[in-house]
Enzyme design. Structure first.
Site, short mmCIF file in Angstrom:
data_model
loop_
_atom_site.label_atom_id
_atom_site.label_comp_id
_atom_site.label_asym_id
_atom_site.label_seq_id
_atom_site.Cartn_x
_atom_site.Cartn_y
_atom_site.Cartn_z
N TYR A 58 -19.45 -20.92 -7.95
CA TYR A 58 -20.47 -21.94 -7.74
C TYR A 58 -21.83 -21.35 -8.13
CZ TYR A 58 -17.08 -24.46 -4.76
OH TYR A 58 -15.99 -25.13 -4.26
N LEU A 211 -16.13 -37.78 0.94
CA LEU A 211 -16.97 -38.90 0.52
C LEU A 211 -16.89 -39.11 -0.99
CD1 LEU A 211 -20.14 -38.32 2.76
CD2 LEU A 211 -18.22 -39.90 3.13
N ARG A 213 -17.57 -37.24 -3.64
CA ARG A 213 -18.81 -36.85 -4.33
C ARG A 213 -19.92 -37.86 -4.08
NH1 ARG A 213 -13.72 -35.05 -6.26
NH2 ARG A 213 -14.02 -32.90 -6.86
N GLY A 214 -19.91 -38.44 -2.90
CA GLY A 214 -20.92 -39.41 -2.52
C GLY A 214 -20.57 -40.84 -2.89
N SER A 217 -20.09 -42.90 0.11
CA SER A 217 -21.05 -42.56 1.17
C SER A 217 -21.92 -43.74 1.58
CB SER A 217 -21.97 -41.42 0.71
OG SER A 217 -22.84 -41.88 -0.32
N GLY A 218 -21.96 -44.75 0.70
CA GLY A 218 -22.86 -45.88 0.95
C GLY A 218 -24.24 -45.66 0.38
#
Length: 339
Positions: A58, A211, A213-214, A217-218
């Site tokens: 990373y 989630l 990668r979002g 997530s909303g």
């Protein structure tokens, strides 16, 4: 919010019921704020989160150095509670390109030596190959980690994104604490064969991508992503796929509003509820990059989904309802868990 704990399998450590995935703090989703990243790690530790997940690739070591700085500047009591889960083996070039995975025993020990140095610790709590090296038997890779366990450099062995047969072979070589795998409302492949295998063998799950990668997530709206952002290349974030997937999110939003919580909290709470349903401990890893997003995720620990709630959630977002694969084709080909 009271932080509960889970055990990673029959042989692994006791960890917080929710872990912090730190990958996004090292540029995988665009630029991240270093000071806010460190503050978020501190806030997670203060809230009782003990499991910090990273990978040596990373940011080409950036993430491990970031975690090292966060731990070094945290209060001693919190620092001592932190448990580090590290993935290794991904090969990358200076331009960020991916060149496969190296699971040779000598490489395993080399990767571990560098991680210990960057993290500034004398041992890694859970050490795992990021992907299966197709040219190296899993027994050899796991055997090398087992040697590190014997010497005290590693405490527990984990796996990542491997299928049932590989899990069985690995577990026959050495005790396996957990499998790290993507598992979410729109990524339910592990339910078919992998989760039953883990239950049988007494292996836990650390679930990333809860989630997506979002995506669920909303907080996502259609837009452009930088070329260095994972989502720019993710099939689920492209064109019609994205528009379809966001309709699923709106269905989930109606349920969240009825319960007075956020979409992300419902999605995380759903993952938490799957542990008892599938008979194995499941610890969600949330990729919060800010204290605000962390606070929202922690709120999911206080969300209770009863049988009616779970049925409503799964009717709103049925299994296999998502449009697009979870990775681009080249990366999907590297997933032993998808074979």
């Amino acid at each position: 919010m009271t932080m509960h704990t889970r055990t990673l399998g029959t042989t692994g450590p006791r960890v917080s019921a929710l872990g912090l995935g730190c990958m996004g703090m090292s540029g995988m989703y665009g630029e991240a704020d270093r000071a806010e990243s460190i503050a978020t790690i501190h806030a997670a530790l203060e809230a009782g989160v003990t499991l910090l997940d990273t990978g040596d690739f990373y940011g080409m070591g950036h993430n491990e150095l970031l975690i090292s700085e966060a731990l070094r500047t945290a209060p001693a009591a919190l620092r001592e509670n932190a448990l580090l889960s590290v993935k290794f083996g991904a090969l990358r070039g200076p331009d960020g390109d991916w060149y496969g995975f190296d699971g040779r025993p000598a490489a395993v020990k080399n990767f571990a030596a560098y991680s210990l140095q960057r993290l500034g610790v004398d041992h890694i709590d859970v050490y795992r190959p990021a992907r299966l090296d197709p040219d190296v038997p899993i027994e050899e890779t796991v055997g090398a980690i087992a040697e590190l366990v014997e010497k005290g450099y590693v405490r527990h062995i984990g796996l990542s994104e491997v299928g049932a047969d590989t899990i069985r072979r690995a577990a026959a070589t050495a005790p396996i604490a957990d499998l790290q795998i993507e598992y979410a409302l729109i990524s339910r492949g592990p339910e078919r064969e992998i989760l039953p295998t883990l239950r049988e063998l007494g292996i836990a799950v650390t679930a990333y991508g809860v989630l997506s990668r979002g995506l669920i997530s909303g907080h996502v709206t259609p837009g452009e992503y930088a070329a260095t952002d994972f989502r720019a290349h993710s099939p689920r974030f492209q064109g019609e796929n994205l528009r379809h997937n966001l309709t699923l999110v709106e269905s989930l939003r109606k349920i969240a509003e009825q319960k007075g919580v956020s979409v992300a909290q419902v999605a995380i709470a759903w993952v938490i509820a799957q542990g008892p349903r599938h008979g194995t401990d499941i610890v969600p890893l949330v990729g919060a990059r800010t204290r605000g997003r962390l606070g929202e995720a922690l709120g999911a620990l206080d969300v209770t989904l009863d049988a009616a709630d779970l049925a409503a959630v799964e009717a709103a977002v049925p299994a296999d309802a998502a449009a697009g694969e979870r990775y681009a084709p080249a990366q999907m080909a590297m997933l032993d868990s998808e074979r």
